[in-house]
Write a protein that holds these residues in place. Structure first.
Motif, PDB file in Angstrom:
ATOM      1  N   UNK A   1       0.818  -1.209   0.000  1.00  0.00           N
ATOM      2  CA  UNK A   1       0.000   0.000   0.000  1.00  0.00           C
ATOM      3  C   UNK A   1       0.855   1.264   0.000  1.00  0.00           C
ATOM      4  N   UNK A   2       2.015   1.171   0.646  1.00  0.00           N
ATOM      5  CA  UNK A   2       2.881   2.349   0.729  1.00  0.00           C
ATOM      6  C   UNK A   2       3.935   2.398  -0.381  1.00  0.00           C
ATOM      7  N   UNK A   3       3.994   1.334  -1.175  1.00  0.00           N
ATOM      8  CA  UNK A   3       5.043   1.247  -2.194  1.00  0.00           C
ATOM      9  C   UNK A   3       4.871   2.312  -3.266  1.00  0.00           C
ATOM     10  N   UNK A   4       5.978   2.927  -3.614  1.00  0.00           N
ATOM     11  CA  UNK A   4       5.962   3.928  -4.678  1.00  0.00           C
ATOM     12  C   UNK A   4       6.797   3.467  -5.867  1.00  0.00           C
ATOM     13  N   UNK A   5       7.440   2.322  -5.741  1.00  0.00           N
ATOM     14  CA  UNK A   5       8.260   1.809  -6.831  1.00  0.00           C
ATOM     15  C   UNK A   5       8.257   0.285  -6.772  1.00  0.00           C
ATOM     16  N   UNK A   6       8.701  -0.328  -7.861  1.00  0.00           N
ATOM     17  CA  UNK A   6       8.780  -1.790  -7.893  1.00  0.00           C
ATOM     18  C   UNK A   6       9.810  -2.294  -6.886  1.00  0.00           C
ATOM     19  N   UNK A   7      10.798  -1.492  -6.617  1.00  0.00           N
ATOM     20  CA  UNK A   7      11.805  -1.862  -5.616  1.00  0.00           C
ATOM     21  C   UNK A   7      11.140  -2.066  -4.256  1.00  0.00           C
ATOM     22  N   UNK A   8      10.188  -1.217  -3.917  1.00  0.00           N
ATOM     23  CA  UNK A   8       9.494  -1.345  -2.635  1.00  0.00           C
ATOM     24  C   UNK A   8       8.544  -2.541  -2.638  1.00  0.00           C
ATOM     25  N   UNK A   9       7.982  -2.844  -3.790  1.00  0.00           N
ATOM     26  CA  UNK A   9       7.151  -4.045  -3.906  1.00  0.00           C
ATOM     27  C   UNK A   9       8.020  -5.278  -3.663  1.00  0.00           C
ATOM     28  N   UNK A  10       9.192  -5.300  -4.263  1.00  0.00           N
ATOM     29  CA  UNK A  10      10.101  -6.431  -4.059  1.00  0.00           C
ATOM     30  C   UNK A  10      10.504  -6.555  -2.589  1.00  0.00           C
ATOM     31  N   UNK A  11      10.737  -5.421  -1.950  1.00  0.00           N
ATOM     32  CA  UNK A  11      11.109  -5.442  -0.540  1.00  0.00           C
ATOM     33  C   UNK A  11       9.994  -6.061   0.305  1.00  0.00           C
ATOM     34  N   UNK A  12       8.742  -5.749  -0.039  1.00  0.00           N
ATOM     35  CA  UNK A  12       7.607  -6.295   0.714  1.00  0.00           C
ATOM     36  C   UNK A  12       7.558  -7.817   0.626  1.00  0.00           C
TER      37      UNK A  12
ATOM     38  N   UNK B   1      12.049 -11.891  -3.055  1.00  0.00           N
ATOM     39  CA  UNK B   1      11.870 -13.268  -3.506  1.00  0.00           C
ATOM     40  C   UNK B   1      10.700 -13.340  -4.474  1.00  0.00           C
ATOM     41  N   UNK B   2      10.737 -14.316  -5.330  1.00  0.00           N
ATOM     42  CA  UNK B   2       9.635 -14.556  -6.251  1.00  0.00           C
ATOM     43  C   UNK B   2       8.398 -14.930  -5.440  1.00  0.00           C
ATOM     44  N   UNK B   3       7.296 -14.230  -5.668  1.00  0.00           N
ATOM     45  CA  UNK B   3       6.082 -14.486  -4.906  1.00  0.00           C
ATOM     46  C   UNK B   3       5.527 -15.876  -5.179  1.00  0.00           C
ATOM     47  N   UNK B   4       5.857 -16.441  -6.333  1.00  0.00           N
ATOM     48  CA  UNK B   4       5.282 -17.730  -6.720  1.00  0.00           C
ATOM     49  C   UNK B   4       6.130 -18.918  -6.308  1.00  0.00           C
ATOM     50  N   UNK B   5       7.432 -18.863  -6.527  1.00  0.00           N
ATOM     51  CA  UNK B   5       8.273 -20.033  -6.209  1.00  0.00           C
ATOM     52  C   UNK B   5       9.227 -19.785  -5.051  1.00  0.00           C
ATOM     53  N   UNK B   6       9.414 -18.529  -4.639  1.00  0.00           N
ATOM     54  CA  UNK B   6      10.280 -18.234  -3.500  1.00  0.00           C
ATOM     55  C   UNK B   6      11.734 -18.042  -3.839  1.00  0.00           C
ATOM     56  N   UNK B   7      12.110 -18.123  -5.117  1.00  0.00           N
ATOM     57  CA  UNK B   7      13.515 -17.951  -5.501  1.00  0.00           C
ATOM     58  C   UNK B   7      13.985 -16.543  -5.163  1.00  0.00           C
TER      59      UNK B   7
ATOM     60  N   UNK C   1      16.159 -12.945 -11.694  1.00  0.00           N
ATOM     61  CA  UNK C   1      15.860 -11.533 -11.902  1.00  0.00           C
ATOM     62  C   UNK C   1      14.358 -11.362 -11.688  1.00  0.00           C
ATOM     63  N   UNK C   2      13.991 -10.572 -10.714  1.00  0.00           N
ATOM     64  CA  UNK C   2      12.569 -10.372 -10.423  1.00  0.00           C
ATOM     65  C   UNK C   2      11.943  -9.421 -11.433  1.00  0.00           C
ATOM     66  N   UNK C   3      10.793  -9.837 -11.949  1.00  0.00           N
ATOM     67  CA  UNK C   3      10.068  -9.046 -12.931  1.00  0.00           C
ATOM     68  C   UNK C   3       8.672  -8.712 -12.395  1.00  0.00           C
ATOM     69  N   UNK C   4       8.047  -7.747 -13.026  1.00  0.00           N
ATOM     70  CA  UNK C   4       6.688  -7.363 -12.629  1.00  0.00           C
ATOM     71  C   UNK C   4       5.693  -8.405 -13.124  1.00  0.00           C
ATOM     72  N   UNK C   5       5.136  -9.149 -12.183  1.00  0.00           N
ATOM     73  CA  UNK C   5       4.080 -10.085 -12.531  1.00  0.00           C
ATOM     74  C   UNK C   5       2.737  -9.465 -12.193  1.00  0.00           C
TER      75      UNK C   5
END
Length: 230
Positions: A120-131, A135-141, A156-160
């Motif tokens: 909710x507070x994320x302003x960038x994809x970097x902050x989404x990744x930090x949340x 790690x990959x939300x699906x497999x945990x890598x 390499x984490x991508x925007x899913x």
């Protein structure tokens, strides 16, 4: 623990637990079964029994026995572990024994809340990744580490997109996925907030399914839209 608690003891435990929930757990959104009497619902019985023996391991067969005694409509085998889904901190040993901490929400619930707040507070994809702990939300890598499934290629984490049909600009619709999961799932699936696929978003999975599965899907859709008429 050879003698099962009686109804008076369990009702007292249930009422005390409701007070504890209001004081310590309600603010964390831990779900409390709606029941005045402890034996109105399966989960209220589970919680009353566990709280009666607070701090002790209680086998699910013991809880199932109380359920059968005090509410004959319930199944003989109760799956007590599902309390964790409601946010209760239940310590289980994998052998059917459970121990309830009635003062703390589950770690899973706390982690989910931290993640939601972070999104909710994320302003960038970097902050989404930090949340998601980078790690990959699906497999945990983990990002930047080689994935043993794919040799030496680093993650390499991508925007899913949780739901491909919704706006890609909505940060709540974004989850970090490794390049392997992002490529494999494409736009075929809808993901829950933990990154688990729970619905299809396109016909691709059906097209790739076996004829047996396609027939099951066809029968389901006929029943859904035609009331069972062929």
């Amino acid at each position: 623990m050879s003698k099962l608690p009686n109804s008076t003891e369990l009702q007292k435990a249930w009422e005390e637990l409701q007070d504890i929930h209001a004081q310590y757990l309600a603010r964390h959104d831990v779900k409390l079964p709606r029941a005045i009497q402890y034996n109105e619902r399966a989960k209220s019985i589970w919680l009353a029994v566990l709280f009666h023996w607070e701090g002790q391991d209680v086998h699910k067969n013991t809880i199932s026995a109380v359920c059968q005694r005090d509410n004959s409509n319930l199944a003989p085998d109760q799956q007590v572990r599902h309390l964790k889904r409601d946010g209760w901190r239940l310590i289980s040993d994998g052998q059917g024994n459970h121990n309830l901490d009635p003062y703390q929400p589950s770690l899973e619930l706390l982690n989910d809340k931290t993640r939601r707040d972070g999104l909710l507070s994320a302003k960038s994809f970097e902050e989404v990744k930090r949340a998601f702990g980078y790690s990959c939300a699906t497999c945990g890598a983990r990002e930047g580490r080689p994935d043993p499934r794919y040799g030496e290629d680093k993650v390499k984490l991508q925007r899913g997109h949780r739901d491909p049909a919704k706006a890609a600009t909505d940060k709540l619709n974004i989850i970090p996925q490794c390049q392997f999961c992002n490529r494999a799932y494409r736009g075929d699936f809808v993901f829950d907030e933990k990154g688990r696929a729970w619905a299809i978003a396109g016909i691709g999975p059906v097209q790739r399914a076996s004829d047996e599965v396609k027939q099951k899907v066809l029968r389901f859709l006929r029943e859904l839209f035609n009331g069972g008429d062929k």
